[in-house]
Design an enzyme around this catalytic site. Structure first.
Site, PDB file in Angstrom:
ATOM      1  N   HIS A  70      92.991  48.483 -17.380  1.00 52.07           N
ATOM      2  CA  HIS A  70      93.601  47.369 -16.660  1.00 52.07           C
ATOM      3  C   HIS A  70      94.126  47.895 -15.329  1.00 52.07           C
ATOM      4  CE1 HIS A  70      94.559  44.586 -20.323  1.00 52.07           C
ATOM      5  NE2 HIS A  70      93.383  45.179 -20.463  1.00 52.07           N
ATOM      6  N   GLU A  72      96.969  47.776 -13.888  1.00 50.01           N
ATOM      7  CA  GLU A  72      98.265  48.447 -13.960  1.00 50.01           C
ATOM      8  C   GLU A  72      98.140  49.863 -14.482  1.00 50.01           C
ATOM      9  OE1 GLU A  72      97.384  45.440 -15.128  1.00 50.01           O
ATOM     10  OE2 GLU A  72      99.147  44.213 -15.553  1.00 50.01           O
ATOM     11  N   CYS A 100     100.239  42.308 -19.339  1.00 49.08           N
ATOM     12  CA  CYS A 100     100.052  42.074 -20.767  1.00 49.08           C
ATOM     13  C   CYS A 100     100.968  43.044 -21.533  1.00 49.08           C
ATOM     14  CB  CYS A 100      98.591  42.297 -21.145  1.00 49.08           C
ATOM     15  SG  CYS A 100      98.078  44.046 -21.092  1.00 49.08           S
ATOM     16  N   CYS A 103     100.187  46.786 -20.726  1.00 50.73           N
ATOM     17  CA  CYS A 103     100.574  47.207 -19.377  1.00 50.73           C
ATOM     18  C   CYS A 103     102.087  47.200 -19.198  1.00 50.73           C
ATOM     19  CB  CYS A 103      99.888  46.328 -18.350  1.00 50.73           C
ATOM     20  SG  CYS A 103      98.090  46.548 -18.376  1.00 50.73           S
TER      21      CYS A 103
END
Length: 169
Positions: A70, A72, A100, A103
């Site tokens: 992801h 992040e 999420c 993250c």
């Protein structure tokens, strides 16, 4: 959906700083680059305590076949490499979409001081919409959270990406 208003530990509302807007705009550049590469358009940047960008990231799950890639996580890994430590104390993580749970947990574990995000994530958000991982009182570190910075601008590429996916079958 009702959103929690982000507040500091002493219950004062948290307002975005001028550099938060700039950071989210820089993350938006990464999101657009992700979309151009066929990835979900989410981008992130990490700023040091002085406000300088020390790392950027964008979704790379399709390219790397890595479910943890992801934006992040990519940005946090790059920032840790840049500073030579997994502890990113004093740093700000700015991202185009509310993190999420994975993250949010990575930001917490990295000890970032602040998390700033653009669009709310009604499906997986863990910074105030669906869950509030980052400000959970049971944790030993709770970063300041600022949400909704340039929310419409950050939502637009996501909406366009998924509309295109739905129309192409």
């Amino acid at each position: 959906m009702e959103r929690r208003q982000h507040r500091m530990r002493d219950d004062r509302p948290v307002q975005p700083r001028p550099d938060d807007v700039d950071a989210v705009r820089r993350a938006l550049d990464e999101a657009l680059a992700a979309a151009a590469a066929g990835e979900v358009p989410i981008g992130a940047v990490v700023l040091d305590a002085a406000g300088a960008v020390i790392a950027v990231g964008r979704n790379e799950r399709e390219a790397t076949h890595d479910p943890t890639a992801h934006a992040e996580v990519v940005a946090l890994r790059a920032a840790a490499a840049a500073v030579g430590s997994w502890r990113l104390e004093g740093c700000t993580l700015a991202v185009t979409l509310e993190p999420c749970p994975m993250c949010a947990g990575a930001a917490w574990l990295a000890r970032v001081e602040r998390v700033v995000f653009g669009a709310w994530n009604d499906e997986y958000g863990a910074a105030g919409s669906l869950w509030d991982v980052l400000r959970d009182g049971r944790l030993n570190h709770r970063p300041e959270v600022v949400g909704g910075v340039l929310a419409a601008e950050c939502r637009a590429p996501l909406d366009a990406f998924f509309a295109d996916r739905r129309s192409s079958g």
